[in-house]
Write a protein that holds these residues in place. Structure first.
Motif, mmCIF file in Angstrom:
data_model
loop_
_atom_site.group_PDB
_atom_site.id
_atom_site.type_symbol
_atom_site.label_atom_id
_atom_site.label_comp_id
_atom_site.label_asym_id
_atom_site.label_seq_id
_atom_site.Cartn_x
_atom_site.Cartn_y
_atom_site.Cartn_z
ATOM 1 N N ASN A 1 62.191 50.122 28.210
ATOM 2 C CA ASN A 1 61.123 50.963 28.789
ATOM 3 C C ASN A 1 60.729 52.131 27.916
ATOM 4 O OD1 ASN A 1 60.653 49.399 31.073
ATOM 5 N ND2 ASN A 1 62.345 50.370 32.183
ATOM 6 N N ILE A 2 61.080 52.086 26.641
ATOM 7 C CA ILE A 2 60.670 53.119 25.689
ATOM 8 C C ILE A 2 59.636 52.507 24.743
ATOM 9 C CG2 ILE A 2 61.415 54.637 23.816
ATOM 10 C CD1 ILE A 2 64.185 54.687 25.194
ATOM 11 N N GLU A 3 58.476 53.145 24.662
ATOM 12 C CA GLU A 3 57.435 52.657 23.775
ATOM 13 C C GLU A 3 57.767 53.048 22.341
ATOM 14 O OE1 GLU A 3 52.676 53.216 23.138
ATOM 15 O OE2 GLU A 3 53.433 53.202 25.201
ATOM 16 N N GLU B 1 67.598 44.468 17.460
ATOM 17 C CA GLU B 1 68.733 44.153 16.595
ATOM 18 C C GLU B 1 69.762 45.287 16.572
ATOM 19 O OE1 GLU B 1 69.610 41.447 15.341
ATOM 20 O OE2 GLU B 1 70.890 41.875 13.662
ATOM 21 N N GLY B 2 69.277 46.508 16.535
ATOM 22 C CA GLY B 2 70.186 47.644 16.397
ATOM 23 C C GLY B 2 70.678 48.247 17.693
ATOM 24 N N GLY B 3 70.053 47.907 18.804
ATOM 25 C CA GLY B 3 70.395 48.546 20.067
ATOM 26 C C GLY B 3 71.222 47.667 20.978
ATOM 27 N N ALA B 4 71.648 48.255 22.071
ATOM 28 C CA ALA B 4 72.431 47.528 23.060
ATOM 29 C C ALA B 4 71.525 46.679 23.952
ATOM 30 C CB ALA B 4 73.224 48.508 23.914
ATOM 31 N N ASN B 5 70.275 47.117 24.125
ATOM 32 C CA ASN B 5 69.341 46.407 24.982
ATOM 33 C C ASN B 5 68.761 45.217 24.214
ATOM 34 O OD1 ASN B 5 67.516 45.632 26.895
ATOM 35 N ND2 ASN B 5 66.714 47.685 27.249
ATOM 36 N N ILE C 1 48.331 46.704 20.411
ATOM 37 C CA ILE C 1 49.607 46.016 20.593
ATOM 38 C C ILE C 1 50.678 47.088 20.769
ATOM 39 C CG2 ILE C 1 51.295 44.432 19.608
ATOM 40 C CD1 ILE C 1 49.028 43.185 17.964
ATOM 41 N N THR C 2 51.361 47.045 21.903
ATOM 42 C CA THR C 2 52.392 48.020 22.232
ATOM 43 C C THR C 2 53.735 47.320 22.287
ATOM 44 O OG1 THR C 2 50.759 49.152 23.616
ATOM 45 C CG2 THR C 2 53.066 49.772 23.929
ATOM 46 N N VAL C 3 54.765 47.972 21.755
ATOM 47 C CA VAL C 3 56.117 47.433 21.787
ATOM 48 C C VAL C 3 56.973 48.340 22.658
ATOM 49 C CG1 VAL C 3 58.158 46.878 20.404
ATOM 50 C CG2 VAL C 3 55.885 46.449 19.483
ATOM 51 N N LYS C 4 57.697 47.725 23.607
ATOM 52 C CA LYS C 4 58.607 48.481 24.464
ATOM 53 C C LYS C 4 59.976 47.812 24.463
ATOM 54 C CE LYS C 4 55.339 50.317 27.841
ATOM 55 N NZ LYS C 4 55.015 50.364 29.276
#
Length: 183
Positions: A179-181, A76-80, A173-176
């Motif tokens: 490509n940043i965890e 929500e907050g980022g460009a990606n 459970i990992t969130v990326k």
């Protein structure tokens, strides 16, 4: 670590702002429902008129919600506007080396949810978008059930030695995003 290839199941989702959290919640719970193998209390979720199985457990619910919130804040907050939620299921094995012994977690299966956030422009676009997403969810549940009940899916599961807890196997459970965890 063993040298076998880790089975990796990929689920691709295109989401909108209104349904992102509910869809991710349902998909993660469906995966956990089919892979925890312990004593669980089942529940169901209705997401876009698709009934999805889930696990009724406060700790699991907290973990799932925390990971979805991390994903949502980053998207929500980022460009990606793309990211991944990865569920890795492992077994504890005795690790022996020259000077000591201990336990290590050896992964035996990994589920990757690739999610992309898009926003429909009009109400008509939103209706079409949500119909496609509902169809994707139905296909996802079918894929999940088909894989977990197949010989290959059952064959990846290590011997269950303790079914008194919610899961005899540790899972992560990992969130990326980008490509940043995330934590």
């Amino acid at each position: 670590m063993n040298n076998t290839v880790l089975p990796a199941i990929t689920i691709d989702l295109v989401l909108d702002r209104l349904t992102t959290k509910d869809v991710l919640h349902g998909v993660i719970h469906a995966i956990l429902f089919h892979r925890l193998f312990g004593t669980i209390k089942p529940q169901t979720f209705e997401v876009l008129d698709v009934t999805m199985p889930g696990v009724s457990d406060p700790d699991t619910e907290r973990l799932v919600n925390d990971k979805i919130e991390s994903f949502w804040r980053a998207i929500e907050g980022g460009a990606n506007k793309t990211g991944q939620i990865i569920i890795t299921i492992a077994e504890k094995k005795l690790k022996k080396n020259w000077f000591s012994t201990g336990e290590e977690e050896v992964p035996w299966e990994q589920w990757t949810i690739n999610a992309e956030l898009r926003q429909p422009k009009t109400d008509r676009d939103r209706t079409i978008f949500q119909a496609k997403l509902a169809s994707t969810l139905t296909e996802t549940i079918h894929k999940l059930v088909e894989y977990t009940s197949s010989e290959k899916g059952r064959g990846t599961v290590p011997p269950i030695t303790d079914a008194t807890t919610i899961s005899p196997f540790p899972f992560k459970i990992t969130v990326k995003v980008g490509n940043i965890e995330l934590g």
